[in-house]
Design a protein around this motif. Structure first.
Motif, mmCIF file in Angstrom:
data_model
loop_
_atom_site.group_PDB
_atom_site.id
_atom_site.type_symbol
_atom_site.label_atom_id
_atom_site.label_comp_id
_atom_site.label_asym_id
_atom_site.label_seq_id
_atom_site.Cartn_x
_atom_site.Cartn_y
_atom_site.Cartn_z
ATOM 1 N N LYS A 1 22.076 -42.236 13.609
ATOM 2 C CA LYS A 1 21.000 -42.924 14.167
ATOM 3 C C LYS A 1 19.765 -41.863 15.061
ATOM 4 O O LYS A 1 20.456 -41.218 16.036
ATOM 5 C CB LYS A 1 21.453 -43.963 15.220
ATOM 6 N N GLY A 2 18.586 -41.862 14.582
ATOM 7 C CA GLY A 2 17.801 -41.053 14.954
ATOM 8 C C GLY A 2 17.834 -39.537 14.609
ATOM 9 O O GLY A 2 17.088 -38.691 14.867
ATOM 10 N N THR A 3 18.762 -39.094 13.570
ATOM 11 C CA THR A 3 18.781 -37.666 13.023
ATOM 12 C C THR A 3 17.907 -37.864 11.811
ATOM 13 O O THR A 3 17.242 -38.616 11.468
ATOM 14 C CB THR A 3 20.219 -37.483 12.780
ATOM 15 N N LYS A 4 17.897 -36.510 11.473
ATOM 16 C CA LYS A 4 17.162 -36.202 10.080
ATOM 17 C C LYS A 4 17.914 -36.434 8.593
ATOM 18 O O LYS A 4 18.741 -35.736 8.340
ATOM 19 C CB LYS A 4 16.444 -34.955 10.411
ATOM 20 N N ALA A 5 17.025 -37.235 7.882
ATOM 21 C CA ALA A 5 17.756 -37.483 6.430
ATOM 22 C C ALA A 5 17.123 -36.454 5.614
ATOM 23 O O ALA A 5 15.815 -36.407 5.306
ATOM 24 C CB ALA A 5 17.433 -38.846 6.093
ATOM 25 N N ALA A 6 18.003 -35.909 4.798
ATOM 26 C CA ALA A 6 17.523 -35.142 3.678
ATOM 27 C C ALA A 6 17.028 -35.905 2.530
ATOM 28 O O ALA A 6 17.730 -36.720 1.873
ATOM 29 C CB ALA A 6 18.560 -33.955 3.131
ATOM 30 N N ILE A 7 15.750 -35.771 1.965
ATOM 31 C CA ILE A 7 15.233 -36.616 0.820
ATOM 32 C C ILE A 7 14.790 -35.738 -0.224
ATOM 33 O O ILE A 7 14.133 -34.505 0.013
ATOM 34 C CB ILE A 7 14.278 -37.521 1.502
ATOM 35 N N SER A 8 14.865 -36.058 -1.348
ATOM 36 C CA SER A 8 14.348 -35.226 -2.699
ATOM 37 C C SER A 8 12.917 -35.134 -2.649
ATOM 38 O O SER A 8 12.255 -34.034 -2.586
ATOM 39 C CB SER A 8 14.894 -35.719 -3.886
ATOM 40 N N ARG A 9 12.029 -36.169 -2.066
ATOM 41 C CA ARG A 9 10.726 -36.281 -2.076
ATOM 42 C C ARG A 9 10.498 -37.731 -1.429
ATOM 43 O O ARG A 9 11.207 -38.588 -1.549
ATOM 44 C CB ARG A 9 9.898 -36.060 -3.315
ATOM 45 N N TYR A 10 9.269 -38.027 -0.829
ATOM 46 C CA TYR A 10 8.735 -39.105 -0.180
ATOM 47 C C TYR A 10 8.414 -39.911 -1.430
ATOM 48 O O TYR A 10 7.865 -39.794 -2.589
ATOM 49 C CB TYR A 10 7.331 -38.951 0.602
ATOM 50 N N GLY A 11 9.220 -41.299 -1.516
ATOM 51 C CA GLY A 11 8.800 -42.187 -2.543
ATOM 52 C C GLY A 11 10.092 -42.074 -3.424
ATOM 53 O O GLY A 11 10.178 -42.886 -4.395
ATOM 54 N N SER A 12 11.120 -41.130 -3.036
ATOM 55 C CA SER A 12 12.215 -41.255 -3.908
ATOM 56 C C SER A 12 13.308 -42.208 -3.613
ATOM 57 O O SER A 12 12.983 -42.929 -2.442
ATOM 58 C CB SER A 12 12.918 -39.673 -3.960
ATOM 59 N N GLY A 13 14.229 -42.151 -4.330
ATOM 60 C CA GLY A 13 15.332 -43.090 -4.077
ATOM 61 C C GLY A 13 16.126 -42.799 -2.806
ATOM 62 O O GLY A 13 16.501 -43.641 -2.009
ATOM 63 N N SER A 14 16.378 -41.408 -2.771
ATOM 64 C CA SER A 14 16.952 -41.202 -1.406
ATOM 65 C C SER A 14 16.335 -41.513 -0.112
ATOM 66 O O SER A 14 16.491 -41.687 0.914
ATOM 67 C CB SER A 14 17.237 -39.580 -1.541
ATOM 68 N N HIS A 15 14.861 -41.499 -0.238
ATOM 69 C CA HIS A 15 13.894 -41.691 0.721
ATOM 70 C C HIS A 15 14.136 -43.201 1.154
ATOM 71 O O HIS A 15 14.254 -43.655 2.235
ATOM 72 C CB HIS A 15 12.406 -41.329 0.360
ATOM 73 N N LEU A 16 13.810 -43.959 0.043
ATOM 74 C CA LEU A 16 13.822 -45.334 -0.039
ATOM 75 C C LEU A 16 15.108 -46.031 0.480
ATOM 76 O O LEU A 16 15.156 -46.953 1.397
ATOM 77 C CB LEU A 16 13.497 -46.298 -1.269
ATOM 78 N N MET A 17 16.194 -45.488 0.241
ATOM 79 C CA MET A 17 17.518 -45.952 0.371
ATOM 80 C C MET A 17 17.791 -45.777 1.939
ATOM 81 O O MET A 17 18.791 -46.472 2.535
ATOM 82 C CB MET A 17 18.452 -45.370 -0.359
ATOM 83 N N ALA A 18 17.218 -44.706 2.629
ATOM 84 C CA ALA A 18 17.433 -44.407 3.980
ATOM 85 C C ALA A 18 16.886 -45.643 4.579
ATOM 86 O O ALA A 18 17.506 -45.906 5.891
ATOM 87 C CB ALA A 18 16.730 -42.938 4.024
ATOM 88 N N TYR A 19 15.832 -46.171 4.330
ATOM 89 C CA TYR A 19 15.631 -47.463 5.074
ATOM 90 C C TYR A 19 16.405 -48.528 4.789
ATOM 91 O O TYR A 19 16.483 -49.305 5.598
ATOM 92 C CB TYR A 19 14.078 -47.661 4.323
ATOM 93 N N ILE A 20 17.112 -48.717 3.528
ATOM 94 C CA ILE A 20 18.035 -49.792 3.501
ATOM 95 C C ILE A 20 18.998 -49.707 4.216
ATOM 96 O O ILE A 20 19.656 -50.550 5.169
ATOM 97 C CB ILE A 20 18.391 -49.767 1.846
ATOM 98 N N ASN A 21 19.593 -48.184 4.440
ATOM 99 C CA ASN A 21 20.689 -48.115 5.260
ATOM 100 C C ASN A 21 20.640 -48.058 6.628
ATOM 101 O O ASN A 21 21.321 -48.906 7.440
ATOM 102 C CB ASN A 21 21.094 -46.520 4.961
ATOM 103 N N ALA A 22 19.214 -47.893 7.179
ATOM 104 C CA ALA A 22 18.861 -48.080 8.495
ATOM 105 C C ALA A 22 18.830 -49.678 8.850
ATOM 106 O O ALA A 22 19.306 -50.018 9.657
ATOM 107 C CB ALA A 22 17.335 -47.516 8.773
ATOM 108 N N GLN A 23 18.229 -50.443 7.946
ATOM 109 C CA GLN A 23 18.454 -51.790 7.995
ATOM 110 C C GLN A 23 19.808 -52.384 8.217
ATOM 111 O O GLN A 23 19.837 -53.295 9.039
ATOM 112 C CB GLN A 23 17.383 -52.433 7.052
ATOM 113 N N ASN A 24 20.552 -51.842 7.321
ATOM 114 C CA ASN A 24 22.057 -52.512 7.376
ATOM 115 C C ASN A 24 22.602 -52.253 8.812
ATOM 116 O O ASN A 24 23.498 -52.754 8.981
ATOM 117 C CB ASN A 24 22.725 -51.847 6.132
ATOM 118 N N ASN A 25 22.015 -51.132 9.463
ATOM 119 C CA ASN A 25 23.006 -50.783 10.605
ATOM 120 C C ASN A 25 21.957 -51.126 11.728
ATOM 121 O O ASN A 25 22.193 -50.663 12.954
ATOM 122 C CB ASN A 25 23.079 -49.380 10.644
#
Length: 284
Positions: free
Chosen positions: A104-128
């Motif tokens: 929580k509050g740390t930095k996620a590595a993402i392939s680029r903004y708008g990518s799956g790894s970017h969008l799923m970080a939001y899903i994971n954040a919401q889940n938690n």
């Protein structure tokens, strides 16, 4: 012979395309289908669709919906994988993080903004139950190799990518997986540029017929588990688990599913508004 360009990630989900190309199935139907690998994923493919570098893409559902809402002149023409994508949440092997709460509050590595790894970080954040404005930070790393470098060197703290594709890195002790996050919707669709869908309507219908005939019986291909394990450097037991969890589709995505996805993306502020079903999906 018409030439049609299609993009996708070089992962086991797309092996059916490789097999069809190897068998010459598209050429026999009078189509020169040119496959382009996009290791960095959704964002790069969405950009390629916009530029006209590719006509079709096998792309993450949430990523292409976001990009069409943002003005990408493309449409979803079919669901490709019906089941969710299981995203592993990874940290470097020597990281001090041991739980999702630690991230929580740390930095996620993402392939680029708008990518799956970017969008799923939001899903994971919401889940938690994280704060989406203050608990999410990002470092662009382009692809899986960039993630290895970024996490190992401490440029980013965690990385979300498909669980089975990252399993070899977990087995080697490069990453530790401390959680997982499935997409709450079918994970892959086939999308096409509006212009290409108009020009190549007959050819694209033929392409769909060919690939759908393969995916219908994909799990029954002799030694398919061994083929996948060898091609993607996976353990046979991991491939067998993945096959048991994965179902392909030959159908269009329903309006109810599209509306549900848009509602969730809107709630996460990933998209600024909902658009009509016919603006996202077309039957060719």
């Amino acid at each position: 012979m018409k030439t049609i360009h299609i993009g996708g990630v070089p992962e086991h989900f797309n092996l059916a395309w490789y097999l069809a190309l190897k068998q010459g199935a598209f050429k026999k139907a009078g189509i020169n289908l040119r496959w382009e690998d996009y290791p960095s994923g959704t964002g790069a493919m969405a950009k390629a669709l916009r530029k006209g570098d590719i006509d079709l893409a096998v792309i993450l559902t949430e990523g292409i919906i976001k990009d069409i809402v943002d003005g990408n002149p493309s449409k979803i023409i079919q669901t490709f994988v019906e089941t969710p994508l299981i995203w592993g949440i990874h940290v470097a092997q020597n990281s001090t993080y041991n739980s999702l709460e630690d991230l929580k509050g740390t930095k996620a590595a993402i392939s680029r903004y708008g990518s799956g790894s970017h969008l799923m970080a939001y899903i994971n954040a919401q889940n938690n139950d994280w704060n989406l404005e203050t608990d999410l930070h990002f470092e662009v790393i382009k692809n899986l190799d960039g993630a290895v470098e970024g996490l190992t060197e401490g440029k980013a703290d965690y990385f979300m990518w498909e669980k089975f594709m990252t399993k070899p890195l977990v087995d080697k002790g490069v990453f530790r997986r401390i959680g997982k996050c499935p997409t709450p919707w079918p994970c892959f669709v086939i999308a096409g540029r509006d212009e290409s869908l108009s020009i190549y309507q007959n050819e694209i219908n033929t392409i769909l017929d060919i690939i759908n005939n393969i995916t219908k019986n994909f799990k029954n291909i002799p030694d398919i588990d061994k083929i996948i394990a060898e091609r993607y450097h996976q353990k046979i037991e991991d491939v067998q688990e993945w096959l048991s969890l994965t179902e392909w589709s030959q159908n269009q995505m329903s309006e109810a599913t599209i509306n549900n996805i848009q509602e969730q993306l809107l709630a996460l502020n990933i998209i600024p508004k909902k658009i009509g079903f016919d603006d996202l999906v077309t039957v060719i």
